[in-house]
Enzyme design. Structure first.
Site, PDB file in Angstrom:
ATOM      1  N   CYS A 384      18.537  22.118  -9.350  1.00 43.93           N
ATOM      2  CA  CYS A 384      19.674  21.228  -9.590  1.00 43.93           C
ATOM      3  C   CYS A 384      19.234  19.769  -9.579  1.00 43.93           C
ATOM      4  CB  CYS A 384      20.806  21.541  -8.624  1.00 43.93           C
ATOM      5  SG  CYS A 384      22.404  21.126  -9.342  1.00 43.93           S
ATOM      6  N   HIS A 510      21.583  27.195  -9.385  1.00 44.16           N
ATOM      7  CA  HIS A 510      21.088  27.470  -8.022  1.00 44.16           C
ATOM      8  C   HIS A 510      20.673  28.936  -7.892  1.00 44.16           C
ATOM      9  CE1 HIS A 510      22.465  23.739  -5.954  1.00 44.16           C
ATOM     10  NE2 HIS A 510      23.222  23.682  -7.025  1.00 44.16           N
ATOM     11  N   GLU A 512      18.992  30.278  -5.673  1.00 43.93           N
ATOM     12  CA  GLU A 512      18.964  30.719  -4.269  1.00 43.93           C
ATOM     13  C   GLU A 512      20.215  31.492  -3.862  1.00 43.93           C
ATOM     14  OE1 GLU A 512      19.297  27.635  -5.316  1.00 43.93           O
ATOM     15  OE2 GLU A 512      20.554  26.400  -4.019  1.00 43.93           O
TER      16      GLU A 512
HETATM   17  N1  GLN Z   1      24.113  15.441  -7.904  1.00 45.54           N
HETATM   18  C1  GLN Z   1      23.735  16.240  -9.030  1.00 45.54           C
HETATM   19  C2  GLN Z   1      24.912  16.561  -9.937  1.00 45.54           C
HETATM   20  O1  GLN Z   1      26.034  16.496  -9.527  1.00 45.54           O
HETATM   21  C3  GLN Z   1      23.041  17.508  -8.583  1.00 45.54           C
HETATM   22  C4  GLN Z   1      23.886  18.423  -7.738  1.00 45.54           C
HETATM   23  C5  GLN Z   1      23.112  19.463  -6.998  1.00 45.54           C
HETATM   24  O2  GLN Z   1      21.904  19.324  -6.779  1.00 45.54           O
HETATM   25  N2  GLN Z   1      23.774  20.505  -6.551  1.00 45.54           N
HETATM   26  O3  GLN Z   1      24.739  16.898 -11.075  1.00 45.54           O
END
Ligand code: GLN
Length: 544
Positions: A384, A510, A512
């Site tokens: 992310c 994600h 995970e």
């Molecule tokens: N802050 C970033 C976004 O909103 C990444 C979010 C995250 O890592 N879950 O796109």
């Protein structure tokens, strides 16, 4: 099956953090292994509508379900143990309960009546509890009540349990988890806090059916008998919950204590098969007898509270076991890394994972970390925000866009390689407004991601607002950063990889959240495999 669904309520006493979630998940595992269909629900007594807006320092990671609910991290344990997905209905907070009741009140649904905690709030709690049972999918629903008995905010939940215990046709039992402290000076295990905690439940009209006693030392029969006597419970329903080496041992410890049998007896259900835990045991044996070890650097800004990265840490454990490799996580604060010290800070790492996150703090440390991993050819997984940092780093140092950034950190950058899409721009609400839950992705043939998944069509869970800016895609591709995973519905870039590197993968989603004991995540498995391979190569190169 629906109307006969039975319930086990799990409450906690004496202190928080006794591991109700792990006990609930372990019990569920054993019942599942006997052939029952089980799910677990968590009721959280705080007033946030969901934990999505909570700082990870306060409450650890926010776990995201397939259907896009932002939930308590215990749901991650439930999925990892059971290998079954949870949903929106599996996590309920006081905020959500009140929100529904207040919305109904505004609609006039209460016909002029005074709206009160009892019966309106407790009715809504009971309705939420029954939703999972009413699906007809489960033989048993385990409902964990967050917080500690005696807390003001838990009272309506305990009251709802009391009412349900007396509701005709509703079959449920209460498992209460407490602590038996060991006093080193006198060498004694003390039962008084447990007695008090049960008294406090009794004052609310709830007699627990089973007690699980968390303890550092084995409980002798005397302790169990004493607790049984004072708390109106049969001695065999007093279960020892001793500290374990790993949370994944707990189902086996609970099996030794026959917790599953006691629960089935109390619910008047048959034992069915002896629990078959072969695959679970194979996992444990690989976990405990690794053939090698590696160091993985986890670079993030919330590392003071390791629970902030719970699912990542567990996914690394699953992937390590499947590679018969012990993964030592080296926790590295992103604010402590910069271009000048990256080589020193990150040396001796066999793989580097740059973690998800929000906001400016620590971002330059993450970008310097990516640069080091890219240039030094250290296996890299960016998740992310970690993927977004990989894109920014590549733009700055390979494409030469020195000011490249995400508009999250630098609204006016000339090179917004990560940006907010039109639909997201006018949203000012902070809760639940991100891209949340599972989205499809097509993986390109011949990529590292394809090697991992061994299939083209995948779905992974998201939790972010910002996206790769496709305006720059061809420039990235030409310079060697490839989009190897694309959302087929809207062309958003979900996976990036770079050429001429042993393993460099950034994912907008994600992975995970989907790693479980019985199904370790393919990307984590390949990341660990690449890290061990690079380490082996280096070792053999150094020997010659
Ligand atoms: N802050 C970033 C976004 O909103 C990444 C979010 C995250 O890592 N879950 O796109």
């Amino acid at each position: 099956m629906g109307s006969q669904t039975k319930y086990v309520f799990v409450t906690g006493g004496v202190t928080s953090s006794l591991g109700k979630g792990i006990i609930a998940a372990s019990l569920a595992k054993l019942l599942q292994a006997r052939g029952y269909s089980v799910t677990i629900q968590k009721l959280d007594p705080y007033i946030n509508v969901d934990p999505g807006t909570l700082n990870p320092y306060e409450h650890g990671e926010c776990f995201v379900t397939e259907d896009g609910a932002e939930t308590d991290l215990d749901l991650g344990h439930y999925e990892r143990f059971l290998n079954v997905e949870t949903s929106q209905a599996n996590n309920v907070t006081t905020g959500r309960i009140y929100q529904s009741v207040i919305n109904k009140e505004r609609e006039g649904a209460f016909l002029g009546k005074t709206v009160q905690v009892i019966p309106h709030i407790t009715d809504e709690i009971k309705r939420r509890i029954k939703i999972l049972g009413n699906t007809g999918k489960y033989d048993i629903v385990i409902t964990e009540i967050g917080g500690t008995v005696g807390d003001i905010e838990s009272l309506p939940y305990i009251e709802a349990v009391r009412q349900l215990k007396w509701e005709p046709g509703f079959d449920c039992i209460v498992l209460h988890l407490t602590l038996v402290p060991f006093l080193a000076t006198s060498g004694e295990l003390k039962t008084k806090p447990t007695q008090h905690s049960v008294k406090s439940l009794l004052e609310s009209g709830v007699q627990p059916d089973i007690l699980a006693l968390r303890t550092e030392h084995k409980l002798n029969e005397g302790v169990k008998e004493k607790v049984a006597l004072f708390c109106n419970i049969a001695p065999k329903a007093v279960i020892e919950a001793i500290d374990a080496d790993t949370i994944y041992d707990v189902p086996l410890l609970m099996q030794e204590e026959e917790l599953d049998k006691v629960v089935l007896d109390k619910l008047h259900m048959e034992y069915k098969n002896e629990p078959s835990l072969n695959e679970w045991n194979q996992f444990l044996s690989k976990l405990k007898h690794p053939k090698q070890e590696i160091n993985i650097g986890l670079v993030g800004k919330y590392i003071e509270l390791k629970d902030s990265y719970k699912s990542i840490a567990e996914a690394l454990i699953h992937a390590g076991a499947s590679n018969e490799t012990k993964v030592n996580i080296k926790w590295i604060h992103s604010e402590s890394v910069n271009e000048g010290n990256a080589a020193e800070k990150l040396k001796n790492l066999d793989g580097i994972l740059v973690a998800p996150g929000f906001g400016e703090r620590g971002i330059e440390g993450k970008i310097s970390t990516v640069k080091y991993a890219r240039e030094q050819k250290v296996p890299f997984l960016g998740i992310c925000l970690g993927m977004q940092c990989a894109v920014i780093e590549f733009a700055r140092n390979v494409l030469g866009f020195k000011d490249a950034h995400s508009t999250e950190m630098e609204a006016n950058t000339e090179h917004p390689v990560i940006y907010l899409m039109e639909e997201q721009r006018n949203i000012t609400d902070k809760g639940g407004t991100m891209r949340l839950g599972a989205y499809p992705c097509q993986v390109k043939d011949g990529s590292k991601a394809f090697d991992a998944y061994q299939q083209k069509d995948i779905a992974e869970r998201h939790r972010h607002r910002y996206e790769f800016n496709n305006k720059y895609l061809s420039e990235f591709e030409q310079a060697g950063m490839h989009a190897t995973g694309i959302n087929p519905d809207n062309n958003l870039v979900e996976i990036v990889e770079i050429e001429n590197h042993p393993w460099f993968v950034g994912v907008q989603f994600h992975p995970e959240y989907k790693s479980t004991v019985l199904a370790p995540h393919p990307l984590f498995k390949e990341f660990i495999k690449a890290s061990t391979t690079v380490k082996e190569k280096q070792l053999s190169a150094n020997n010659y």
